[in-house]
Design an enzyme around this catalytic site. Structure first.
Site, PDB file in Angstrom:
ATOM      1  N   GLU A  23      -6.954   4.471   7.808  1.00  0.00           N
ATOM      2  CA  GLU A  23      -6.769   5.906   7.539  1.00  0.00           C
ATOM      3  C   GLU A  23      -8.020   6.495   6.882  1.00  0.00           C
ATOM      4  O   GLU A  23      -8.368   7.652   7.121  1.00  0.00           O
ATOM      5  CB  GLU A  23      -5.512   6.106   6.679  1.00  0.00           C
ATOM      6  N   ASN A  57       0.869  -1.178   0.000  1.00  0.00           N
ATOM      7  CA  ASN A  57       0.000   0.000   0.000  1.00  0.00           C
ATOM      8  C   ASN A  57       0.904   1.225   0.000  1.00  0.00           C
ATOM      9  O   ASN A  57       1.469   1.581   1.028  1.00  0.00           O
ATOM     10  CB  ASN A  57      -0.898  -0.034   1.245  1.00  0.00           C
ATOM     11  N   GLY A  64       2.359   2.026  10.804  1.00  0.00           N
ATOM     12  CA  GLY A  64       3.295   3.139  10.718  1.00  0.00           C
ATOM     13  C   GLY A  64       3.998   3.470  12.024  1.00  0.00           C
ATOM     14  O   GLY A  64       4.626   4.512  12.151  1.00  0.00           O
ATOM     15  N   GLU A  78      -5.461  -5.226  10.200  1.00  0.00           N
ATOM     16  CA  GLU A  78      -4.424  -4.223  10.449  1.00  0.00           C
ATOM     17  C   GLU A  78      -4.717  -3.513  11.770  1.00  0.00           C
ATOM     18  O   GLU A  78      -5.509  -2.559  11.795  1.00  0.00           O
ATOM     19  CB  GLU A  78      -4.412  -3.178   9.326  1.00  0.00           C
ATOM     20  N   SER A  99       3.309  -2.427  10.242  1.00  0.00           N
ATOM     21  CA  SER A  99       4.757  -2.478  10.478  1.00  0.00           C
ATOM     22  C   SER A  99       5.401  -3.814  10.078  1.00  0.00           C
ATOM     23  O   SER A  99       6.347  -4.271  10.719  1.00  0.00           O
ATOM     24  CB  SER A  99       5.078  -2.130  11.937  1.00  0.00           C
ATOM     25  N   HIS A 144      -9.569   0.985   4.754  1.00  0.00           N
ATOM     26  CA  HIS A 144      -8.302   1.178   5.462  1.00  0.00           C
ATOM     27  C   HIS A 144      -8.530   2.078   6.673  1.00  0.00           C
ATOM     28  O   HIS A 144      -9.353   3.003   6.615  1.00  0.00           O
ATOM     29  CB  HIS A 144      -7.257   1.797   4.520  1.00  0.00           C
ATOM     30  N   LYS A 200       0.135   4.199  -0.305  1.00  0.00           N
ATOM     31  CA  LYS A 200      -0.516   5.380   0.296  1.00  0.00           C
ATOM     32  C   LYS A 200      -0.269   6.609  -0.595  1.00  0.00           C
ATOM     33  O   LYS A 200      -0.223   6.483  -1.820  1.00  0.00           O
ATOM     34  CB  LYS A 200      -0.060   5.571   1.747  1.00  0.00           C
TER      35      LYS A 200
HETATM   36  P1  13P Z   1       2.904   0.204   7.694  1.00  0.00           P
HETATM   37  O1  13P Z   1       3.403  -1.065   7.062  1.00  0.00           O
HETATM   38  O2  13P Z   1       3.645   1.430   7.256  1.00  0.00           O
HETATM   39  O3  13P Z   1       2.769   0.060   9.173  1.00  0.00           O
HETATM   40  O4  13P Z   1       1.413   0.427   7.122  1.00  0.00           O
HETATM   41  C1  13P Z   1       0.531  -0.640   7.136  1.00  0.00           C
HETATM   42  C2  13P Z   1      -0.639  -0.273   6.339  1.00  0.00           C
HETATM   43  O5  13P Z   1      -1.383   0.639   6.676  1.00  0.00           O
HETATM   44  C3  13P Z   1      -0.878  -1.009   5.092  1.00  0.00           C
HETATM   45  O6  13P Z   1      -2.144  -0.748   4.583  1.00  0.00           O
END
Ligand code: 13P
Length: 254
Positions: free
Chosen positions: A100, A9, A176, A170, A216, A98, A11
């Site tokens: 976010e 992803n 993150g 997740e 992560s 997601h 982002k």
């Molecule tokens: P990270 O791998 O940066 O923690 O992000 C995970 C994520 O949100 C994947 O959709």
């Protein structure tokens, strides 16, 4: 047998040029180094879908996905992108729900049920995300919340439709943050999700659904996370932006 999938992803990162370089590097390394039958997905920003798809070409291992789509069919929704558009571009995957999007764009279960429906209507594979924030885990209510997220967005589907969905667990506190769930925590929640699917549908349906872990994931922890029975791959954020690191993660399952 369910598919093994490692999805990156990206982002809201990279310029077009950087995106092309990243895709090229990963494609080269996957061709040279990955032996097993793992499906790799680049979930890229909307403007890069077509150029990256063209770059990937007819590579059978690597596919391109979007990070969201509208719940509406078409019309006066400035700035939105429809499932039909993704379909018309030959994009097979779309991330939905997601954390976010839930957090910053107010997406909830009811909306996500609509997005899942429209994605499936247009033949896309939703990568449906669920996962609890830290305070929910600290109150030991993570199981209840994740089951509820899955119910709200997916339990209206018939089993043939459900089988087209990929689920990504997740935990929000692991996204993150560099703080990953332990392999045991991931396995426990994946097994809970699978049992919950089996209770509503049946065991064979639940057994066919790929459940990815995200939060992560990196080259150092991927092997242990992916070794668990109910972890069928990963949804990778930050580490998917680095070609060598992402390839090592793919190799951890392939
Ligand atoms: P990270 O791998 O940066 O923690 O992000 C995970 C994520 O949100 C994947 O959709």
């Amino acid at each position: 047998m369910r598919k093994k999938i490692v999805a990156g992803n990206w982002k809201m990162n990279k310029t077009l040029e950087e995106a092309g370089a990243l895709a090229a590097e990963v494609m080269g390394m996957v061709a040279d180094e990955v032996k097993g039958n793992v499906r790799v997905v680049f979930c890229v920003p909307f403007p890069y879908l077509l150029p990256i798809k063209n770059q990937v070409g007819n590579n059978t291992r690597i596919a391109v996905g979007a990070q969201n789509c509208s719940e509406h069919e078409a019309g006066a929704y400035t700035g939105e992108v429809s499932a039909a558009m993704l379909r018309s571009m030959g994009i097979p995957y779309v991330i939905l729900g997601h954390s976010e999007r839930r957090q910053y764009f107010g997406e909830d279960g009811k909306l996500l049920a609509k997005k899942v429906d429209i994605a499936l209507k247009y033949g896309l594979t939703p990568i449906f995300c669920c996962g609890e924030p830290l305070d929910v885990r600290e109150k030991n209510e993570h199981e209840k919340l994740v089951k509820q997220q899955v119910e709200e967005a997916l339990f209206h589907l018939d089993s043939a439709s459900l089988e087209k969905v990929v689920i990504a667990y997740e935990p929000v506190w692991a996204i993150g943050t560099g703080k990953t769930a332990s392999a045991q925590q991931a396995q426990d929640m994946h097994a809970i999700i699978r049992r919950h699917l089996a209770s509503k549908y049946d065991k064979s349906v639940a057994d066919n659904i790929s459940i990815l872990y995200g939060g992560s994931v990196n080259a150092a922890n991927a092997k242990e996370l992916f070794a668990s029975a109910d972890v069928d791959g990963g949804l990778v954020g930050g580490a998917s932006l680095k070609s060598r690191e992402f390839t090592e993660i793919i190799k951890a399952i392939g």
